[in-house]
Design a protein around this motif. Structure first.
Motif, PDB file in Angstrom:
ATOM      1  N   ASP A 248      -0.241  -9.356  -3.050  1.00  0.00           N
ATOM      2  CA  ASP A 248       0.529  -8.444  -3.914  1.00  0.00           C
ATOM      3  C   ASP A 248       0.287  -6.992  -3.533  1.00  0.00           C
ATOM      4  N   ARG A 249      -0.918  -6.683  -3.108  1.00  0.00           N
ATOM      5  CA  ARG A 249      -1.217  -5.318  -2.673  1.00  0.00           C
ATOM      6  C   ARG A 249      -0.360  -4.945  -1.456  1.00  0.00           C
ATOM      7  N   TRP A 251       2.480  -6.218  -0.700  1.00  0.00           N
ATOM      8  CA  TRP A 251       3.866  -6.073  -1.162  1.00  0.00           C
ATOM      9  C   TRP A 251       4.111  -4.691  -1.764  1.00  0.00           C
ATOM     10  N   ASN A 252       3.205  -4.257  -2.605  1.00  0.00           N
ATOM     11  CA  ASN A 252       3.372  -2.949  -3.230  1.00  0.00           C
ATOM     12  C   ASN A 252       3.383  -1.839  -2.181  1.00  0.00           C
ATOM     13  N   ASN A 253       2.514  -1.969  -1.167  1.00  0.00           N
ATOM     14  CA  ASN A 253       2.512  -0.985  -0.088  1.00  0.00           C
ATOM     15  C   ASN A 253       3.829  -1.003   0.673  1.00  0.00           C
ATOM     16  N   ALA A 255       6.755  -1.996  -0.429  1.00  0.00           N
ATOM     17  CA  ALA A 255       7.809  -1.446  -1.293  1.00  0.00           C
ATOM     18  C   ALA A 255       7.774   0.076  -1.294  1.00  0.00           C
ATOM     19  N   ASP A 256       6.577   0.637  -1.320  1.00  0.00           N
ATOM     20  CA  ASP A 256       6.462   2.099  -1.293  1.00  0.00           C
ATOM     21  C   ASP A 256       6.932   2.662   0.050  1.00  0.00           C
ATOM     22  N   ASN A 262      11.485  -2.601  -6.810  1.00  0.00           N
ATOM     23  CA  ASN A 262      10.309  -3.442  -7.072  1.00  0.00           C
ATOM     24  C   ASN A 262      10.210  -3.751  -8.566  1.00  0.00           C
ATOM     25  N   LYS A 264       9.470  -5.769 -12.086  1.00  0.00           N
ATOM     26  CA  LYS A 264       8.224  -6.383 -12.535  1.00  0.00           C
ATOM     27  C   LYS A 264       8.101  -7.833 -12.072  1.00  0.00           C
ATOM     28  N   GLU A 267       6.379  -8.460  -8.743  1.00  0.00           N
ATOM     29  CA  GLU A 267       5.038  -7.933  -8.512  1.00  0.00           C
ATOM     30  C   GLU A 267       4.021  -8.999  -8.132  1.00  0.00           C
ATOM     31  N   ARG A 272       8.015 -13.504  -6.433  1.00  0.00           N
ATOM     32  CA  ARG A 272       8.807 -13.252  -5.221  1.00  0.00           C
ATOM     33  C   ARG A 272       9.310 -14.555  -4.620  1.00  0.00           C
TER      34      ARG A 272
END
Length: 350
Positions: A248-249, A251-253, A255-256, A262, A264, A267, A272
């Motif tokens: 998940d980390r 993924w968040n990176n 997405a940024d 992104n 909820k 997340e 996903r």
């Protein structure tokens, strides 16, 4: 090259890939490997084009060079020269063979009790298929790997190399090393029964466990992953580019970095996977606007890579730095992948 197995003598009666691949790895580790070929040579000597100069300077298929470096090669007809081959075996620590079960004994008689015998066959020494022949492609078909490889709703696709042969060779090498250690500890020489079938089934790993747990057959998904999203090849503006998000980390990176939507429900990896199509469409749209080089520069810390050709991979700076291609008797070959760290030398190739 390394000398870890100095003093170990292996007689290699195998041919094609799985057995020769195992004995080449052991030769890389310092074992003395004597490969016995029929007077007409190993089958793979003729598996070309392409053909090139071999380790003896003679014309040979490039295929043969992939699994036969570091060996002394002698020629015997096992039916007519059984006594000579048996004398050679009497001096060995290990014999590797890939005849159908029972054939070695018929040809040469019982093996010496102090010699480790590694027998490689298509389906093993027991079971209803034990006498059946099998090349890698047939095992890929029957084992299920071909049933999960390729694009959905397309014709069956095999892995681009003889995947099961290579895995079997690696497993055979591991088993031989374990048997050598066992003999050193106990004095007992073991017989090893390795099959392409067992190795192929074991190598289904998560896909087989998914099927066991769910009762549902996995399906071909192209380059996608059944348990992770996004984890596949996407088309960039100048070619294909793989992104493999494993947490998940990450993924968040991602997405940024790509300014992705992104919500909820995306997340978590479970979310996903449940929204696979929407997530992949979102990533695909962002990737399509950029070149592969731009994506590599942007996605630092995200597992990603361009989809390379073989020659691109061989000329990659990492391949050059690690010495992935080396020379043996004046012939360019793939290097052993084994690197042993020592206090005296940080990165020692074996």
């Amino acid at each position: 090259m390394g000398g870890i197995l100095n003093g170990v003598k292996i007689v290699d009666l195998s041919r094609i890939l799985a057995g020769p691949y195992a004995t080449q790895m052991l030769a890389d580790l310092g074992a003395e490997v004597v490969k016995v070929e029929a007077p007409w040579g190993d089958d793979t000597r003729q598996w070309g084009p392409p053909f090139t100069s071999g380790f003896d300077g003679q014309k040979v298929a490039a295929y043969f060079l992939s699994c036969n470096r570091g060996k002394e090669i002698v020629n015997f007809n096992l039916k007519n020269d059984a006594e000579e081959v048996r004398s050679l075996i009497d001096t060995a620590d290990v014999v590797v063979e890939n005849f159908r079960p029972g054939t070695l004994k018929k040809l040469l008689g019982p093996m010496p009790k102090n010699v480790i015998v590694c027998s490689i066959s298509a389906y093993g020494a027991t079971g209803p298929r034990k006498d059946e022949p099998g090349y890698d492609v047939a095992l890929q078909a029957r084992s299920g790997i071909m049933g999960i490889t390729g694009e959905p709703d397309s014709s069956p696709v095999k892995v681009g190399v003889a995947w099961i042969d290579v895995i079997t060779g690696l497993n055979a090498g591991n088993a031989i090393l374990a048997a050598l250690l066992h003999k050193e500890k106990t004095g007992e020489a073991m017989s090893i029964d390795i099959s392409l079938w067992d190795c192929a089934i074991a190598a289904l790993v998560n896909q087989a466990h998914n099927a066991i747990a769910s009762g549902v057959n996995p399906i071909p998904m192209g380059s996608s992953h059944p348990n992770l999203v996004p984890y596949r090849a996407f088309e960039a503006s100048d070619g294909w580019f793989v992104i493999g998000v494993g947490s998940d980390r990450q993924w968040n990176n991602l997405a940024d970095l790509l300014s992705l939507n992104n919500p909820k429900e995306w997340e978590s990896n479970e979310g996903r996977v449940l929204h696979r199509l929407e997530v992949e469409e979102c990533v695909s749209a962002a990737v399509s606007l950029r070149t592969r080089s731009e994506l590599e520069q942007m996605l630092v810390g995200i597992p990603c890579a361009p989809v390379n050709t073989v020659l691109e991979a061989l000329s990659d700076p990492q391949s050059i730095a690690r010495g992935a291609v080396t020379s043996h008797k004046g012939v360019d070959v793939l290097a052993s992948p084994l690197r042993f760290m020592t206090p005296q030398k940080e990165n020692k190739e074996v």
